[in-house]
Motif scaffolding. Structure first.
Motif, PDB file in Angstrom:
ATOM      1  N   THR A   1       2.484  10.324  -9.561  1.00  0.00           N
ATOM      2  CA  THR A   1       1.911  10.399 -10.902  1.00  0.00           C
ATOM      3  C   THR A   1       0.568  11.115 -10.944  1.00  0.00           C
ATOM      4  OG1 THR A   1       0.748   8.280 -10.718  1.00  0.00           O
ATOM      5  CG2 THR A   1       3.026   8.239 -11.557  1.00  0.00           C
ATOM      6  N   GLY A   2      -0.117  11.169  -9.819  1.00  0.00           N
ATOM      7  CA  GLY A   2      -1.463  11.751  -9.796  1.00  0.00           C
ATOM      8  C   GLY A   2      -2.529  10.763 -10.231  1.00  0.00           C
ATOM      9  N   ASN A   3      -2.147   9.539 -10.554  1.00  0.00           N
ATOM     10  CA  ASN A   3      -3.086   8.492 -10.975  1.00  0.00           C
ATOM     11  C   ASN A   3      -3.039   7.338  -9.990  1.00  0.00           C
ATOM     12  OD1 ASN A   3      -3.659   9.875 -13.410  1.00  0.00           O
ATOM     13  ND2 ASN A   3      -1.803   9.008 -14.323  1.00  0.00           N
ATOM     14  N   ARG A   4      -4.150   6.630  -9.898  1.00  0.00           N
ATOM     15  CA  ARG A   4      -4.187   5.424  -9.061  1.00  0.00           C
ATOM     16  C   ARG A   4      -3.635   4.247  -9.847  1.00  0.00           C
ATOM     17  NH1 ARG A   4      -6.790   5.189  -4.420  1.00  0.00           N
ATOM     18  NH2 ARG A   4      -7.402   3.031  -4.734  1.00  0.00           N
ATOM     19  N   LEU A   5      -2.931   3.353  -9.167  1.00  0.00           N
ATOM     20  CA  LEU A   5      -2.365   2.172  -9.822  1.00  0.00           C
ATOM     21  C   LEU A   5      -3.475   1.236 -10.278  1.00  0.00           C
ATOM     22  CD1 LEU A   5       0.307   0.833 -10.566  1.00  0.00           C
ATOM     23  CD2 LEU A   5       0.244  -0.333  -8.378  1.00  0.00           C
ATOM     24  N   LEU A   6      -4.438   0.997  -9.402  1.00  0.00           N
ATOM     25  CA  LEU A   6      -5.604   0.179  -9.755  1.00  0.00           C
ATOM     26  C   LEU A   6      -6.727   1.132 -10.117  1.00  0.00           C
ATOM     27  CD1 LEU A   6      -5.493  -2.431  -6.855  1.00  0.00           C
ATOM     28  CD2 LEU A   6      -4.800  -2.796  -9.216  1.00  0.00           C
ATOM     29  N   SER A   7      -7.078   1.188 -11.370  1.00  0.00           N
ATOM     30  CA  SER A   7      -8.100   2.143 -11.795  1.00  0.00           C
ATOM     31  C   SER A   7      -9.494   1.585 -11.536  1.00  0.00           C
ATOM     32  CB  SER A   7      -7.925   2.473 -13.273  1.00  0.00           C
ATOM     33  OG  SER A   7      -8.067   1.293 -14.038  1.00  0.00           O
ATOM     34  N   GLY A   8     -10.454   2.483 -11.533  1.00  0.00           N
ATOM     35  CA  GLY A   8     -11.847   2.094 -11.333  1.00  0.00           C
ATOM     36  C   GLY A   8     -12.135   1.745  -9.885  1.00  0.00           C
ATOM     37  N   ASP A   9     -13.166   0.943  -9.715  1.00  0.00           N
ATOM     38  CA  ASP A   9     -13.625   0.583  -8.373  1.00  0.00           C
ATOM     39  C   ASP A   9     -12.681  -0.368  -7.650  1.00  0.00           C
ATOM     40  OD1 ASP A   9     -15.806   2.085  -9.077  1.00  0.00           O
ATOM     41  OD2 ASP A   9     -17.170   0.392  -9.319  1.00  0.00           O
ATOM     42  N   ALA A  10     -11.895  -1.139  -8.390  1.00  0.00           N
ATOM     43  CA  ALA A  10     -11.047  -2.173  -7.789  1.00  0.00           C
ATOM     44  C   ALA A  10     -10.070  -1.604  -6.766  1.00  0.00           C
ATOM     45  CB  ALA A  10     -10.281  -2.920  -8.875  1.00  0.00           C
ATOM     46  N   GLY A  11      -9.455  -0.479  -7.072  1.00  0.00           N
ATOM     47  CA  GLY A  11      -8.486   0.117  -6.150  1.00  0.00           C
ATOM     48  C   GLY A  11      -9.117   0.566  -4.848  1.00  0.00           C
TER      49      GLY A  11
ATOM     50  N   GLN B   1       0.817  -1.205   0.000  1.00  0.00           N
ATOM     51  CA  GLN B   1       0.000   0.000   0.000  1.00  0.00           C
ATOM     52  C   GLN B   1       0.856   1.263   0.000  1.00  0.00           C
ATOM     53  OE1 GLN B   1      -2.777   0.175  -1.031  1.00  0.00           O
ATOM     54  NE2 GLN B   1      -4.388  -0.567   0.294  1.00  0.00           N
ATOM     55  N   THR B   2       1.997   1.230   0.669  1.00  0.00           N
ATOM     56  CA  THR B   2       2.896   2.381   0.662  1.00  0.00           C
ATOM     57  C   THR B   2       3.415   2.632  -0.748  1.00  0.00           C
ATOM     58  OG1 THR B   2       3.549   1.962   2.955  1.00  0.00           O
ATOM     59  CG2 THR B   2       5.014   3.354   1.649  1.00  0.00           C
ATOM     60  N   THR B   3       3.778   1.570  -1.440  1.00  0.00           N
ATOM     61  CA  THR B   3       4.243   1.692  -2.817  1.00  0.00           C
ATOM     62  C   THR B   3       3.140   2.271  -3.708  1.00  0.00           C
ATOM     63  OG1 THR B   3       5.669  -0.223  -2.473  1.00  0.00           O
ATOM     64  CG2 THR B   3       5.247   0.417  -4.755  1.00  0.00           C
ATOM     65  N   ILE B   4       1.927   1.773  -3.542  1.00  0.00           N
ATOM     66  CA  ILE B   4       0.795   2.273  -4.319  1.00  0.00           C
ATOM     67  C   ILE B   4       0.530   3.744  -3.993  1.00  0.00           C
ATOM     68  CG2 ILE B   4      -1.717   2.076  -4.628  1.00  0.00           C
ATOM     69  CD1 ILE B   4      -1.342  -0.989  -4.307  1.00  0.00           C
ATOM     70  N   SER B   5       0.625   4.116  -2.716  1.00  0.00           N
ATOM     71  CA  SER B   5       0.396   5.513  -2.312  1.00  0.00           C
ATOM     72  C   SER B   5       1.452   6.447  -2.906  1.00  0.00           C
ATOM     73  CB  SER B   5       0.413   5.640  -0.792  1.00  0.00           C
ATOM     74  OG  SER B   5      -0.689   4.996  -0.221  1.00  0.00           O
ATOM     75  N   ILE B   6       2.696   6.031  -2.876  1.00  0.00           N
ATOM     76  CA  ILE B   6       3.768   6.857  -3.452  1.00  0.00           C
ATOM     77  C   ILE B   6       3.540   7.023  -4.950  1.00  0.00           C
ATOM     78  CG2 ILE B   6       6.240   6.925  -3.986  1.00  0.00           C
ATOM     79  CD1 ILE B   6       6.697   5.633  -1.197  1.00  0.00           C
ATOM     80  N   TYR B   7       3.212   5.942  -5.633  1.00  0.00           N
ATOM     81  CA  TYR B   7       2.915   6.012  -7.067  1.00  0.00           C
ATOM     82  C   TYR B   7       1.762   6.983  -7.332  1.00  0.00           C
ATOM     83  CZ  TYR B   7       1.343   4.610 -11.707  1.00  0.00           C
ATOM     84  OH  TYR B   7       0.956   4.616 -13.019  1.00  0.00           O
TER      85      TYR B   7
END
Length: 173
Positions: free
Chosen positions: A84-94, A74-80
Protein backbone atom coordinates in the motif's frame (compact mmCIF):
# COMPACT_ATOMS: atom_id res chain seq x y z
CA UNK A 1 12.31 13.55 -2.06
CA UNK A 2 12.04 10.76 -4.65
CA UNK A 3 15.45 9.32 -3.70
CA UNK A 4 14.35 9.25 -0.05
CA UNK A 5 11.22 7.28 -0.98
CA UNK A 6 13.29 4.81 -3.01
CA UNK A 7 15.63 4.32 -0.05
CA UNK A 8 12.65 3.89 2.25
CA UNK A 9 11.05 1.32 -0.08
CA UNK A 10 14.41 -0.44 -0.47
CA UNK A 11 14.93 -0.67 3.28
CA UNK A 12 11.34 -1.92 3.74
CA UNK A 13 12.07 -4.63 1.17
CA UNK A 14 15.29 -5.61 2.95
CA UNK A 15 13.43 -5.78 6.27
CA UNK A 16 10.75 -7.96 4.65
CA UNK A 17 13.40 -10.35 3.30
CA UNK A 18 14.99 -10.50 6.77
CA UNK A 19 11.62 -11.22 8.34
CA UNK A 20 10.91 -13.97 5.80
CA UNK A 21 14.32 -15.52 6.54
CA UNK A 22 13.57 -15.31 10.26
CA UNK A 23 10.20 -16.97 9.60
CA UNK A 24 11.89 -19.88 7.80
CA UNK A 25 14.61 -20.27 10.46
CA UNK A 26 12.15 -20.23 13.35
CA UNK A 27 9.64 -22.54 11.69
CA UNK A 28 12.34 -25.07 10.84
CA UNK A 29 13.84 -24.81 14.33
CA UNK A 30 10.41 -25.33 15.88
CA UNK A 31 9.67 -28.40 13.77
CA UNK A 32 13.06 -29.98 14.47
CA UNK A 33 12.90 -29.42 18.22
CA UNK A 34 9.25 -30.35 18.64
CA UNK A 35 9.74 -33.67 16.86
CA UNK A 36 13.01 -34.48 18.62
CA UNK A 37 12.71 -37.77 20.53
CA UNK A 38 14.93 -40.72 21.30
CA UNK A 39 14.32 -44.19 22.66
CA UNK A 40 16.88 -45.73 24.97
CA UNK A 41 17.01 -49.33 26.11
CA UNK A 42 17.34 -49.67 29.87
CA UNK A 43 17.18 -52.58 32.27
CA UNK A 44 13.62 -51.53 33.11
CA UNK A 45 12.57 -51.43 29.44
CA UNK A 46 12.61 -48.77 26.76
CA UNK A 47 12.65 -45.14 27.86
CA UNK A 48 11.52 -42.41 25.51
CA UNK A 49 13.28 -39.06 25.82
CA UNK A 50 11.54 -35.97 24.45
CA UNK A 51 12.54 -32.32 24.24
CA UNK A 52 10.05 -31.58 27.07
CA UNK A 53 12.27 -33.56 29.44
CA UNK A 54 14.92 -30.83 29.33
CA UNK A 55 13.87 -27.49 30.82
CA UNK A 56 16.24 -25.50 28.59
CA UNK A 57 14.64 -27.06 25.50
CA UNK A 58 11.20 -26.03 26.81
CA UNK A 59 12.51 -22.47 27.21
CA UNK A 60 13.88 -22.70 23.69
CA UNK A 61 10.45 -23.71 22.35
CA UNK A 62 8.84 -20.81 24.23
CA UNK A 63 11.25 -18.29 22.71
CA UNK A 64 10.75 -19.78 19.25
CA UNK A 65 6.95 -19.51 19.56
CA UNK A 66 7.10 -15.92 20.86
CA UNK A 67 9.59 -14.95 18.15
CA UNK A 68 7.53 -16.73 15.51
CA UNK A 69 4.30 -14.96 16.52
CA UNK A 70 6.00 -11.55 16.61
CA UNK A 71 7.74 -12.19 13.31
CA UNK A 72 4.49 -13.31 11.66
CA UNK A 73 2.82 -10.09 12.80
CA UNK A 74 5.73 -7.96 11.60
CA UNK A 75 5.88 -9.80 8.27
CA UNK A 76 2.20 -9.07 7.71
CA UNK A 77 2.74 -5.41 8.59
CA UNK A 78 5.78 -5.23 6.26
CA UNK A 79 3.86 -6.74 3.34
CA UNK A 80 0.99 -4.31 3.93
CA UNK A 81 3.46 -1.41 4.05
CA UNK A 82 5.16 -2.38 0.80
CA UNK A 83 1.91 -3.11 -1.09
CA UNK A 84 0.00 0.00 0.00
CA UNK A 85 2.91 2.37 0.57
CA UNK A 86 1.44 3.26 3.99
CA UNK A 87 2.31 2.06 7.47
CA UNK A 88 -0.35 0.08 9.33
CA UNK A 89 0.38 1.89 12.59
CA UNK A 90 0.59 5.57 11.74
CA UNK A 91 2.62 8.15 13.61
CA UNK A 92 5.23 7.36 16.21
CA UNK A 93 3.51 4.20 17.49
CA UNK A 94 4.57 2.03 14.54
CA UNK A 95 8.21 3.04 14.71
CA UNK A 96 8.31 2.59 18.49
CA UNK A 97 6.64 -0.82 18.19
CA UNK A 98 9.21 -1.89 15.58
CA UNK A 99 12.11 -0.56 17.63
CA UNK A 100 11.21 -2.05 21.01
CA UNK A 101 9.64 -5.21 19.61
CA UNK A 102 12.72 -6.05 17.54
CA UNK A 103 14.99 -5.45 20.55
CA UNK A 104 12.98 -7.56 22.98
CA UNK A 105 12.38 -10.42 20.55
CA UNK A 106 16.00 -10.53 19.38
CA UNK A 107 17.15 -10.81 23.02
CA UNK A 108 14.62 -13.59 23.64
CA UNK A 109 15.82 -15.50 20.58
CA UNK A 110 19.45 -15.07 21.63
CA UNK A 111 18.79 -16.40 25.13
CA UNK A 112 16.73 -19.30 23.75
CA UNK A 113 19.54 -20.28 21.37
CA UNK A 114 22.14 -19.94 24.13
CA UNK A 115 20.11 -22.05 26.54
CA UNK A 116 19.47 -24.80 23.99
CA UNK A 117 22.99 -24.96 22.61
CA UNK A 118 24.51 -24.71 26.09
CA UNK A 119 22.50 -27.52 27.62
CA UNK A 120 23.06 -29.73 24.57
CA UNK A 121 26.81 -29.12 24.86
CA UNK A 122 26.75 -29.99 28.57
CA UNK A 123 24.40 -32.98 28.50
CA UNK A 124 25.66 -34.78 25.41
CA UNK A 125 29.01 -35.88 26.93
CA UNK A 126 27.24 -36.78 30.19
CA UNK A 127 24.81 -39.14 28.49
CA UNK A 128 27.43 -40.48 26.10
CA UNK A 129 30.41 -41.01 28.42
CA UNK A 130 29.00 -41.41 31.93
CA UNK A 131 25.63 -43.05 31.35
CA UNK A 132 26.80 -44.70 28.11
CA UNK A 133 23.52 -43.89 26.36
CA UNK A 134 23.76 -43.37 22.60
CA UNK A 135 21.80 -40.15 22.13
CA UNK A 136 23.88 -38.70 19.31
CA UNK A 137 20.87 -38.14 17.02
CA UNK A 138 18.84 -36.52 19.81
CA UNK A 139 21.57 -34.01 20.56
CA UNK A 140 22.42 -33.48 16.88
CA UNK A 141 18.79 -32.45 16.34
CA UNK A 142 19.00 -30.13 19.37
CA UNK A 143 22.19 -28.56 17.95
CA UNK A 144 20.49 -28.10 14.57
CA UNK A 145 17.44 -26.48 16.16
CA UNK A 146 19.60 -24.22 18.33
CA UNK A 147 21.72 -23.21 15.35
CA UNK A 148 18.64 -22.28 13.32
CA UNK A 149 17.33 -20.32 16.30
CA UNK A 150 20.67 -18.51 16.44
CA UNK A 151 20.31 -17.64 12.74
CA UNK A 152 16.80 -16.38 13.51
CA UNK A 153 18.31 -14.16 16.19
CA UNK A 154 20.90 -12.80 13.75
CA UNK A 155 18.30 -11.90 11.12
CA UNK A 156 16.09 -10.30 13.79
CA UNK A 157 19.06 -8.36 15.16
CA UNK A 158 19.87 -7.06 11.67
CA UNK A 159 16.22 -6.05 11.26
CA UNK A 160 16.53 -4.32 14.63
CA UNK A 161 19.34 -2.18 13.21
CA UNK A 162 17.01 -0.98 10.45
CA UNK A 163 14.31 -0.10 13.00
CA UNK A 164 16.97 1.76 15.02
CA UNK A 165 17.88 3.87 12.01
CA UNK A 166 14.24 4.65 11.22
CA UNK A 167 13.37 5.75 14.76
CA UNK A 168 15.22 9.09 15.06
CA UNK A 169 14.17 10.09 11.55
CA UNK A 170 10.45 9.51 12.15
CA UNK A 171 9.64 9.99 15.86
CA UNK A 172 8.81 13.54 16.92
CA UNK A 173 10.53 14.88 20.04
Amino acid sequence: MEANQATSKGSRTVVLVLRLLTFVFLLTSLIILATNTATVETTDGDAKIKFQDVIAFRYMIATIVIGFAYNLLQTTISIYSIVTGNRLLSGDAGYLFDFYGDKVVSYLLATGAAAGLGVAKELHPFFKDILELPLNKFFAMAYASGSLLLLGFITTAISSVFSSYALPKKVQN
